[in-house]
Design a protein around this motif. Sequence first.
Motif, PDB file in Angstrom:
ATOM      1  N   GLU A   1       0.820  -1.205   0.000  1.00 33.33           N
ATOM      2  CA  GLU A   1       0.000   0.000   0.000  1.00 33.33           C
ATOM      3  C   GLU A   1       0.857   1.260   0.000  1.00 33.33           C
ATOM      4  N   LEU A   2       1.961   1.238   0.719  1.00 37.42           N
ATOM      5  CA  LEU A   2       2.833   2.415   0.773  1.00 37.42           C
ATOM      6  C   LEU A   2       3.462   2.686  -0.592  1.00 37.42           C
ATOM      7  N   THR A   3       4.064   1.667  -1.185  1.00 38.01           N
ATOM      8  CA  THR A   3       4.762   1.902  -2.449  1.00 38.01           C
ATOM      9  C   THR A   3       3.788   2.148  -3.602  1.00 38.01           C
ATOM     10  N   SER A   4       2.701   1.389  -3.669  1.00 39.88           N
ATOM     11  CA  SER A   4       1.751   1.581  -4.769  1.00 39.88           C
ATOM     12  C   SER A   4       1.070   2.943  -4.688  1.00 39.88           C
ATOM     13  N   THR A   5       0.812   3.414  -3.472  1.00 39.81           N
ATOM     14  CA  THR A   5       0.181   4.722  -3.329  1.00 39.81           C
ATOM     15  C   THR A   5       1.131   5.836  -3.761  1.00 39.81           C
ATOM     16  N   CYS A   6       2.431   5.639  -3.573  1.00 41.28           N
ATOM     17  CA  CYS A   6       3.396   6.624  -4.079  1.00 41.28           C
ATOM     18  C   CYS A   6       3.265   6.769  -5.596  1.00 41.28           C
ATOM     19  N   TYR A   7       3.105   5.648  -6.285  1.00 39.89           N
ATOM     20  CA  TYR A   7       2.970   5.699  -7.747  1.00 39.89           C
ATOM     21  C   TYR A   7       1.603   6.240  -8.164  1.00 39.89           C
ATOM     22  N   TYR A   8       0.584   5.904  -7.428  1.00 47.86           N
ATOM     23  CA  TYR A   8      -0.752   6.464  -7.675  1.00 47.86           C
ATOM     24  C   TYR A   8      -0.698   7.985  -7.569  1.00 47.86           C
ATOM     25  N   TYR A   9      -0.022   8.475  -6.545  1.00 47.73           N
ATOM     26  CA  TYR A   9       0.155   9.915  -6.366  1.00 47.73           C
ATOM     27  C   TYR A   9       0.910  10.521  -7.549  1.00 47.73           C
ATOM     28  N   ALA A  10       2.008   9.882  -7.946  1.00 47.50           N
ATOM     29  CA  ALA A  10       2.796  10.391  -9.070  1.00 47.50           C
ATOM     30  C   ALA A  10       1.963  10.445 -10.346  1.00 47.50           C
ATOM     31  N   ASP A  11       1.141   9.430 -10.566  1.00 47.92           N
ATOM     32  CA  ASP A  11       0.268   9.411 -11.742  1.00 47.92           C
ATOM     33  C   ASP A  11      -0.699  10.593 -11.728  1.00 47.92           C
ATOM     34  N   ALA A  12      -1.290  10.851 -10.566  1.00 50.49           N
ATOM     35  CA  ALA A  12      -2.252  11.949 -10.453  1.00 50.49           C
ATOM     36  C   ALA A  12      -1.573  13.301 -10.656  1.00 50.49           C
ATOM     37  N   VAL A  13      -0.357  13.443 -10.130  1.00 51.27           N
ATOM     38  CA  VAL A  13       0.395  14.688 -10.313  1.00 51.27           C
ATOM     39  C   VAL A  13       0.691  14.922 -11.792  1.00 51.27           C
ATOM     40  N   ILE A  14       1.179  13.886 -12.460  1.00 51.47           N
ATOM     41  CA  ILE A  14       1.498  14.013 -13.886  1.00 51.47           C
ATOM     42  C   ILE A  14       0.244  14.317 -14.695  1.00 51.47           C
ATOM     43  N   LEU A  15      -0.857  13.677 -14.344  1.00 51.73           N
ATOM     44  CA  LEU A  15      -2.112  13.912 -15.064  1.00 51.73           C
ATOM     45  C   LEU A  15      -2.573  15.359 -14.890  1.00 51.73           C
ATOM     46  N   ALA A  16      -2.474  15.890 -13.683  1.00 51.49           N
ATOM     47  CA  ALA A  16      -2.862  17.283 -13.444  1.00 51.49           C
ATOM     48  C   ALA A  16      -1.962  18.242 -14.225  1.00 51.49           C
ATOM     49  N   LYS A  17      -0.664  17.973 -14.229  1.00 53.46           N
ATOM     50  CA  LYS A  17       0.268  18.827 -14.976  1.00 53.46           C
ATOM     51  C   LYS A  17       0.005  18.743 -16.478  1.00 53.46           C
ATOM     52  N   THR A  18      -0.303  17.539 -16.946  1.00 58.46           N
ATOM     53  CA  THR A  18      -0.585  17.356 -18.369  1.00 58.46           C
ATOM     54  C   THR A  18      -1.858  18.092 -18.764  1.00 58.46           C
ATOM     55  N   ALA A  19      -2.859  18.034 -17.902  1.00 63.12           N
ATOM     56  CA  ALA A  19      -4.103  18.759 -18.173  1.00 63.12           C
ATOM     57  C   ALA A  19      -3.831  20.256 -18.323  1.00 63.12           C
ATOM     58  N   LYS A  20      -2.948  20.787 -17.495  1.00 63.36           N
ATOM     59  CA  LYS A  20      -2.599  22.206 -17.603  1.00 63.36           C
ATOM     60  C   LYS A  20      -1.891  22.497 -18.917  1.00 63.36           C
ATOM     61  N   ILE A  21      -0.948  21.642 -19.282  1.00 65.22           N
ATOM     62  CA  ILE A  21      -0.195  21.828 -20.525  1.00 65.22           C
ATOM     63  C   ILE A  21      -1.123  21.789 -21.735  1.00 65.22           C
ATOM     64  N   LEU A  22      -2.095  20.882 -21.704  1.00 66.12           N
ATOM     65  CA  LEU A  22      -2.986  20.688 -22.844  1.00 66.12           C
ATOM     66  C   LEU A  22      -4.221  21.591 -22.804  1.00 66.12           C
ATOM     67  N   GLY A  23      -4.282  22.475 -21.813  1.00 70.11           N
ATOM     68  CA  GLY A  23      -5.384  23.434 -21.751  1.00 70.11           C
ATOM     69  C   GLY A  23      -6.709  22.823 -21.353  1.00 70.11           C
ATOM     70  N   LYS A  24      -6.689  22.007 -20.297  1.00 69.69           N
ATOM     71  CA  LYS A  24      -7.906  21.363 -19.800  1.00 69.69           C
ATOM     72  C   LYS A  24      -8.083  21.738 -18.324  1.00 69.69           C
ATOM     73  N   PRO A  25      -8.559  22.955 -18.044  1.00 68.26           N
ATOM     74  CA  PRO A  25      -8.593  23.459 -16.666  1.00 68.26           C
ATOM     75  C   PRO A  25      -9.479  22.651 -15.716  1.00 68.26           C
ATOM     76  N   ALA A  26     -10.581  22.108 -16.206  1.00 69.08           N
ATOM     77  CA  ALA A  26     -11.453  21.323 -15.325  1.00 69.08           C
ATOM     78  C   ALA A  26     -10.738  20.062 -14.852  1.00 69.08           C
ATOM     79  N   ASP A  27     -10.042  19.405 -15.770  1.00 67.40           N
ATOM     80  CA  ASP A  27      -9.281  18.213 -15.390  1.00 67.40           C
ATOM     81  C   ASP A  27      -8.114  18.576 -14.477  1.00 67.40           C
ATOM     82  N   GLU A  28      -7.469  19.687 -14.768  1.00 63.53           N
ATOM     83  CA  GLU A  28      -6.365  20.115 -13.902  1.00 63.53           C
ATOM     84  C   GLU A  28      -6.849  20.278 -12.467  1.00 63.53           C
ATOM     85  N   GLN A  29      -7.988  20.918 -12.304  1.00 66.43           N
ATOM     86  CA  GLN A  29      -8.542  21.127 -10.962  1.00 66.43           C
ATOM     87  C   GLN A  29      -8.928  19.797 -10.316  1.00 66.43           C
ATOM     88  N   LYS A  30      -9.545  18.920 -11.094  1.00 67.09           N
ATOM     89  CA  LYS A  30      -9.994  17.628 -10.567  1.00 67.09           C
ATOM     90  C   LYS A  30      -8.827  16.785 -10.069  1.00 67.09           C
TER      91      LYS A  30
END
Length: 357
Positions: A90-119
């Motif tokens: 749970e500790l290690t997998s959650t670290c990667y889950y967090y990293a995935d969510a961070v990258i997704l939020a940053k990608t949403a910002k780069i691609l101009g998707k503000p609702a997804d960035e906020q989510k």
Amino acid sequence: RDEQQPNGVLPSIIPSNGWGYEWGNGPDWTSTITIIPWNIYLFYGDQKLLADCYDNIKRYVDHITEISPDGLTTWGLGDWVPVKSVSPVELTSTCYYYADAVILAKTAKILGKPADEQKYTALFNRIKTVFNQKYLNPNTAIYADGFQTEMSAPLYWGLVPDEYKSKVAANLAKRVAADNFHLDVGLLGQKAILNALSENGYADVAYKIASQKTYPSWGWWMENGATTLYENWKIDAKSDISLNHIMFGEIGAWLYKGLGGIKPDPANPGFKNVLLQPNFVNGLDHFEAKHAGPFGTISSSWQRKGKRILFTVFIPANSSATVKLPKINGLQVFADRKLISADTLQLESGKYTLVWK
């Protein structure tokens, strides 16, 4: 993308004939759908793969969220083939889950998707909160049982609150010292530990680990004739003993980052601006790293000459560099015989030599 199921699940091997969807996958293994496009963007400045994979990344992260409603996930293999200490999946997998969510939020910002960035910003903040509520002891600044993987993974992936970073890093360094400066990690810990140490003021400790020649270490393999990366720290293991396996290969990347200090700048990807953060570690008198970036070869070289340290860099045309200047007790930094008092130095393309004396 071709192997992803409609619900977002990926197999643990690609290509797959159907095996790997029910075992061996999870955020610690199949976050490749997120991390590879992000690194292509960082290293080449190319958004295309992020854009092409965006819906796939969303389905993947949304699936983890669906099966992990409390913000912590047990989906994954965990710290595969550890030396001895076993960390919670749970500790290690959650670290990667967090990293995935961070990258997704940053990608949403780069691609101009503000609702997804906020989510997804809200999602990674929630993951970070519940993770620290469960695993961080605020009185001791120790995660879980304080094993190397348990301390280094949160540091490397960015889950440690700012006010605890220095204490957690210090505790990690103490743990490594207690382990006689040898590894006590599996796959996920080796990805994190050298970087977590060198990025938080303990590059000397990281180098002590990296340069060991006795078990368990990369050097131990070499002492026993290895010319490739193995799958197991134990050379006489009865299983998981491939003799050509990349999974313990982070040390190769760390040499460029942790010693040479060559890193992409997320604000100016594709090495349009280079981050140079070298570490002049004790026990090493000279180091040189070169990286072929989109604008040309970036070179970072340092050597000791008596009581002086010379740091020579080459920045290719049409790019720049931000140099973080290491603080060396008793030494001052000079460029073209001029004293540099700042912590960082901005350089345009060209060749430069900085001197600590």
